[in-house]
Write an enzyme that holds these catalytic residues in place. Structure first.
Site, mmCIF file in Angstrom:
data_model
loop_
_atom_site.group_PDB
_atom_site.id
_atom_site.type_symbol
_atom_site.label_atom_id
_atom_site.label_comp_id
_atom_site.label_asym_id
_atom_site.label_seq_id
_atom_site.Cartn_x
_atom_site.Cartn_y
_atom_site.Cartn_z
ATOM 1 N N SER A 175 39.510 38.268 37.426
ATOM 2 C CA SER A 175 40.786 37.635 37.097
ATOM 3 C C SER A 175 41.974 38.519 37.514
ATOM 4 O O SER A 175 42.133 38.807 38.693
ATOM 5 C CB SER A 175 40.806 37.284 35.610
ATOM 6 N N HIS A 372 36.461 30.141 32.820
ATOM 7 C CA HIS A 372 37.088 31.417 33.169
ATOM 8 C C HIS A 372 36.510 32.585 32.370
ATOM 9 O O HIS A 372 36.228 33.650 32.931
ATOM 10 C CB HIS A 372 38.592 31.324 32.945
#
Ligand SMILES: *[C@@H]1O[C@H](CO)[C@@H](O)[C@H](O)[C@H]1NC(C)=O
Ligand SMILES: *[C@@H]1O[C@H](CO)[C@@H](O)[C@H](O)[C@H]1NC(C)=O
Length: 403
Positions: A175, A372
């Site tokens: 990320s 995610h």
């Protein structure tokens, strides 16, 4: 109507993200420092301190060997081995790569496979401080991933090269740890020469999915300006308030009555099947603060669809980062159900990297609900992502590491 809902989401998300240790410190594993966790799991660990050019101290955590070979290699460290640097995401720390234990977390799996594993930390989290600034100083929080890329990552890479004596290492980002890589290469392309390849988990470069939410909070609500004016230096709330929120909303253990994860899932994508309920409090307790500028900078990128520098501010001119400065092979991995760093944005990134000839591969995780957070917290992240990833990392080394 939508605005009200989003506002609630924001408040809840902030609350969720920022709950601090107090409530959970009774449980051991909750707030133990990362080196302690690593030792408790039977792995050797070292702490290394680096200081960035602009005065931030960063503690890195190193797992120089796997569990079985620990006794043999302790003392001689990881000399001569292949080294990887792993860089965490927003509100994260080096803990993100160990929290799921030896069967699941990438750092252990790589250490057991013979790698010398270095876990980075980015300014702002508990493993960082500053030469002259305290956390009560607004200047301490004046950074985004632009500075992570300009100062933090280069300092950490240089440290690993210096200690190991290697000429190159492999960079793994998750990320915002990937955003950091790209801003580093844009500003300091000489770091191409120090890296073998880049493995990007859920790369956060184009985040158009967040356009609406960013516009709402940053433009309509102007919420960060308000919070700043009230003296809040970073995304961090009072502990007692957070304890109340955690006790009230984050104790359910099933999808029907679970407010906490539902709010989280509205941002990152829903995946109850890979959610380990025992991890919720640990996850909350270990969350780190975010600077306003990190959020605003991501907001600027989301609202403009341009991977742009902060330059002269949120509403200022666009100054795209130079993705074409990346000269090393890049492997991209995405979750099929990731709403935050969503597939179309990663495909756009892939196309641009392909055009400059550096895209090595792009792959979605087989699990259809992979979101995610699953890259860190999925119950089976070892089997779904991390074990296969070792083979991929071996392959990158074999193919591109010419000493
Ligand atoms: C911190 O303060 C010392 C002493 O005044 C100074 O030499 C140093 O440059 C400062 N560091 C930063 C990053 O400003
Ligand atoms: C990369 O470029 C090649 C050649 O133009 C093309 O065949 C391939 O489909 C592209 N791959 C991606 C992922 O864009």
């Amino acid at each position: 109507m939508c605005g009200v809902v989003l506002f609630k989401v924001f408040i809840m998300l902030s609350a969720f993200t920022l709950i601090t240790e107090a409530q959970y410190s009774r449980k051991d594993n909750m707030d133990a420092p990362v080196p302690k966790l690593i030792t408790a799991n039977g792995y050797p660990v070292e702490k290394h301190r680096v200081t960035t050019e602009d005065g931030y101290h960063i503690q890195m955590h190193r797992i120089p060997a796997g569990r079985r070979t620990a006794r043999r290699t302790v003392g001689s460290g990881g000399k001569g081995k292949r080294a990887v640097l792993m860089v965490h995401g927003l509100v994260g720390s080096s803990g993100d790569f160990v929290i799921m234990g030896p069967k699941n977390s990438l750092s252990y799996i790589l250490a057991d496979a013979g790698y010398d594993v270095w876990l980075g930390n980015l300014r702002g989290n508990i493993y960082t401080s500053h030469q002259n600034l305290t956390r009560n100083d607004p200047a301490f929080w004046d950074y985004s991933f632009h500075e992570h890329g300009k100062y933090d990552a280069p300092a950490m890479i240089d440290k690993v090269l210096k200690v190991t004596g290697l000429s190159k290492i492999l960079y793994i980002g998750y990320s915002m740890g990937t955003t950091t890589f790209f801003t580093m290469m844009s500003q300091k392309p000489e770091y191409n020469d120090k890296l073998i390849a880049f493995v990007a988990l859920a790369p956060a470069v184009y985040v158009d999915n967040m356009k609406e939410i960013a516009t709402f909070f940053l433009k309509s609500m102007d919420i960060i300006t308000t919070l700043r004016q009230r003296g809040m230096l970073a995304l961090g709330f009072k502990q007692d308030v957070m304890d109340f929120v955690a006790e009230s909303f984050c104790t359910a253990r099933n999808p029907e009555s679970d407010v906490c994860m539902r709010i989280m899932y509205s941002i990152v994508g829903e995946d109850y099947e890979q959610h380990d309920w025992d991890m919720t409090p640990i996850f909350i307790a270990r969350a780190q603060p975010a600077s306003w500028k990190q959020l605003e900078h991501f907001g600027k990128i989301a609202m403009t669809s341009v991977f742009t520098e902060w330059a002269d501010g949120l509403w200022g001119a666009l100054k795209p980062y130079r993705l074409d400065n990346v000269k090393i092979p890049v492997s991209l991995f995405y979750g099929l159900n990731d709403r935050l760093t969503e597939k179309s944005g990663i495909l756009r990134l892939a196309a641009e990297l392909n055009e400059t000839g550096v895209l090595h591969s792009i792959k979605g995780c087989n699990w259809p609900k992979f979101n995610h957070l699953d890259f860190v917290f999925a119950k089976n992240v070892g089997k779904l992502v991390n074990r296969p990833l070792v083979g991929h990392i071996d392959e990158l080394h074999n193919k591109y590491y010419v000493q």
